[in-house]
Enzyme design. Structure first.
Site, mmCIF file in Angstrom:
data_model
loop_
_atom_site.group_PDB
_atom_site.id
_atom_site.type_symbol
_atom_site.label_atom_id
_atom_site.label_comp_id
_atom_site.label_asym_id
_atom_site.label_seq_id
_atom_site.Cartn_x
_atom_site.Cartn_y
_atom_site.Cartn_z
ATOM 1 N N TYR A 74 17.108 -9.518 19.296
ATOM 2 C CA TYR A 74 17.044 -10.302 17.131
ATOM 3 C C TYR A 74 17.325 -11.653 17.370
ATOM 4 C CZ TYR A 74 19.873 -10.125 13.184
ATOM 5 O OH TYR A 74 20.252 -10.592 11.476
ATOM 6 N N PHE A 126 1.120 -18.615 -10.136
ATOM 7 C CA PHE A 126 0.534 -17.266 -9.854
ATOM 8 C C PHE A 126 1.424 -16.247 -9.822
ATOM 9 C CE2 PHE A 126 0.856 -14.218 -6.428
ATOM 10 C CZ PHE A 126 -0.339 -13.448 -6.108
ATOM 11 N N THR A 127 1.573 -14.674 -10.268
ATOM 12 C CA THR A 127 2.401 -14.465 -10.704
ATOM 13 C C THR A 127 4.023 -14.492 -10.271
ATOM 14 O OG1 THR A 127 1.776 -12.840 -8.655
ATOM 15 C CG2 THR A 127 0.964 -13.090 -11.624
ATOM 16 N N ASP A 217 0.490 -24.051 -1.737
ATOM 17 C CA ASP A 217 0.059 -22.332 -1.770
ATOM 18 C C ASP A 217 -0.912 -21.777 -1.243
ATOM 19 O OD1 ASP A 217 -0.161 -19.973 -1.659
ATOM 20 O OD2 ASP A 217 0.633 -19.141 -3.869
ATOM 21 N N LYS A 260 -2.602 -12.378 3.492
ATOM 22 C CA LYS A 260 -4.271 -12.698 3.440
ATOM 23 C C LYS A 260 -5.165 -13.569 4.432
ATOM 24 C CE LYS A 260 -2.022 -11.740 -0.405
ATOM 25 N NZ LYS A 260 -1.944 -12.676 -1.437
ATOM 26 N N ARG A 384 -5.989 -8.940 -13.773
ATOM 27 C CA ARG A 384 -5.878 -9.745 -14.455
ATOM 28 C C ARG A 384 -5.814 -10.359 -15.661
ATOM 29 N NH1 ARG A 384 -1.785 -9.999 -11.036
ATOM 30 N NH2 ARG A 384 -2.509 -10.070 -9.046
ATOM 31 N N PHE A 451 2.823 -5.857 -14.622
ATOM 32 C CA PHE A 451 1.563 -5.673 -14.421
ATOM 33 C C PHE A 451 1.538 -4.721 -12.596
ATOM 34 C CE2 PHE A 451 0.941 -8.163 -10.560
ATOM 35 C CZ PHE A 451 1.614 -8.995 -10.882
HETATM 36 C C1 LIG Z 1 -0.365 -13.144 -2.788
HETATM 37 C C2 LIG Z 1 -0.402 -14.132 -2.951
HETATM 38 C C3 LIG Z 1 1.199 -15.089 -3.159
HETATM 39 C C4 LIG Z 1 2.249 -14.173 -2.757
HETATM 40 O O1 LIG Z 1 2.159 -13.375 -1.633
HETATM 41 P P1 LIG Z 1 3.372 -12.066 -1.262
HETATM 42 O O2 LIG Z 1 2.531 -11.894 0.569
HETATM 43 O O3 LIG Z 1 1.948 -10.922 -2.030
HETATM 44 O O4 LIG Z 1 4.710 -11.522 -1.174
HETATM 45 C C5 LIG Z 1 1.065 -15.579 -3.141
HETATM 46 N N1 LIG Z 1 0.268 -16.601 -3.909
HETATM 47 C C6 LIG Z 1 -0.887 -16.137 -3.603
HETATM 48 C C7 LIG Z 1 -1.915 -16.747 -4.261
HETATM 49 C C8 LIG Z 1 -1.458 -15.027 -4.056
HETATM 50 O O5 LIG Z 1 -2.593 -14.781 -3.257
#
Ligand SMILES: *Cc1c(COP(=O)(O)O)cnc(C)c1O
Length: 466
Positions: A74, A126-127, A217, A260, A384, A451
């Protein structure tokens, strides 16, 4: 290196997962059942799944071996320390706060740094990032250069921050109302477009003068580093790993989705230099994610990410990754399909407004195009455009961004060149029948990040094709 023209993959395939082609009748039923939203399709209903590159990458044998070394204590898992070491080495942030994925880091950072009434500039929204900023009481302000909103501009660094727009905001509201700027490297919603080192240096200098933090980011910072190596003067003989460090060294911290660049199926982190911010973030991570040495990840996930980070910065890997995306984009450009140019790092973005000029923005051409491509071929893509942009939190009106796109997102190390060929052929088949594609209207609209779960009806008859 200079004589090697090919982007051929620096790996061979050891394990395969079968995929299945469906019939057109099955796909018509499936997309209707899914409310014409590709997020609501089942994975087994998809032939080539280009919904996202998030968490969909193939792990290496070394990463899978690391999964067996999961230390599921943990507290104080040895995998946490391996991850911390990888982040310190390749990204350079002293303090690591692990989170279940990128948005977990965005939530914590927004809560720590934003006060009610603050403004947070960024090079395009970004969303999830913008939503967390708004939920923390902030207002997002777009400061990307105009070229970022122009799908046909060939600017090599369309993600760049417009310093004049940033200055204008700071002069309008005062630097004390601007806790930080989010710099996306690369910019997802602009089409995976990079930021130049020169621009980042200028932003960092200005923000230091003003007492504004620079938060990256860093989700696709490795891809950004590759574009710097390929396109910016003075970087062609530097390694991607070295350029990545140079990018991060210009910032005060970063939020990261490991799903990513880092070649894992789940995980993320917040990295900062300031120990006081780190302390506040650790106080919150235990509320929202998990203890500060796992943050919502299993030990094995942290080990896979530590190993994935080291693999992700290899020049061979990233050249093949971006090379495959450029291959698909090149095929579509050659065939005359309107796409966002230049081709970005993780995806090819179809200009749906240009492809379906008979559909008004109010009937969501990109959402319709994604459905049509699925019915035609079984290929899953993502909208998008206006659906992703949501409504203005103050006026409640739909936001209509300049870009109305369908994203063909390429998972890392998953599909072959033949799959890319089939994808290009399928887009052309839809283009041949473009006038038959019907528009969509909301049947159900969720309040947040609509979305993901929205449902639609076709306008003017049943079925996405008239
Ligand atoms: C995917 C993404 C996020 C958010 O990350 P999650 O792992 O999906 O929560 C933030 N910024 C960008 C540019 C992304 O592509």
């Amino acid at each position: 290196m200079s004589r090697r023209r090919s982007w051929a993959e620096p790996w061979k395939i050891k394990v395969v997962e079968p995929i299945r082609m469906t019939t057109r009748a099955e796909r018509e039923a499936a997309v209707r059942e899914a409310g014409y939203n590709t997020f609501l399709l089942r994975s087994e209903e998809c032939y080539i799944d280009l919904l996202t590159d998030s968490g969909t990458s193939a792990m290496s044998d070394q990463q899978w071996a690391g999964m067996m070394l999961g230390d599921e204590a943990y507290a104080g898992s040895s995998n946490f320390y391996a991850l911390q070491e990888a982040v310190r080495k390749y990204y350079g942030y002293e303090h690591l706060i692990p989170t279940h994925q990128g948005r977990g880091a965005e939530n914590i950072l927004s809560q720590v740094l934003i006060d009610e009434g603050d403004f947070v500039p960024g090079n395009m929204y970004f969303t999830t990032t913008r939503l967390h900023q708004e939920l923390a009481g902030g207002t997002f302000r777009d400061v990307i250069i105009d070229e970022g909103h122009d799908p046909s501009s060939e600017h090599p660094f369309k993600g760049n921050v417009d310093l004049a727009k940033l200055r204008e905001l700071v002069e309008e509201v005062g630097a004390e109302r601007v806790p930080y700027i989010t710099v996306g490297v690369t910019v997802n919603l602009a089409g995976g477009q990079p930021v130049s080192m020169a621009n980042l240096r200028e932003v960092a200098e200005y923000c230091r003068e003003q007492g504004i933090l620079v938060i990256l980011d860093a989700t696709r910072a490795v891809e950004n580093a590759y574009f710097v190596q390929q396109r910016e003067d003075g970087y062609s003989d530097k390694s991607v790993a070295r350029i990545l460090r140079e990018i991060c060294d210009l910032s005060d911290g970063a939020t990261m989705s490991g799903k990513k660049d880092s070649l894992v199926n789940i995980g993320g982190w917040l990295g900062v230099r300031d120990p006081r911010i780190a302390e506040q973030a650790r106080n919150l991570v235990v509320v929202y994610e998990g203890l500060h040495t796992y943050g919502g990840m299993a030990g094995r996930d942290m080990e896979a990410m530590a190993r994935g980070i080291a693999e992700s910065v290899q020049d061979d890997h990233i050249r093949a990754r971006v090379g495959q995306v450029e291959y698909l984009g090149g095929k579509l450009i050659e065939a005359g399909v309107p796409v966002v140019r230049p081709i970005g790092g993780h995806a090819v973005f179809l200009d749906a407004a240009a492809m379906l000029p008979h559909l008004a923005r109010e009937v969501f051409p990109a959402q319709a195009l994604a459905s049509a491509l699925y019915v035609e071929s079984g290929i899953r893509s993502m909208e998008r455009g206006a659906v992703s942009a949501g409504r203005d939190p103050v006026s409640g009106e739909n936001r209509y961004p300049k870009l109305e796109l369908v994203r063909l997102t390429i998972p890392r190390r998953v599909y072959t060149q033949a799959h890319m060929d089939v994808t290009a052929e399928s887009v052309l088949e839809v283009l041949d029948q473009r006038e038959r594609v019907r528009g969509l209207e909301f049947a159900y609209e969720p309040e947040y990040l609509r979305f993901f779960q929205a449902r639609f009806d076709t306008v003017g008859g049943d079925g996405i094709f008239a």
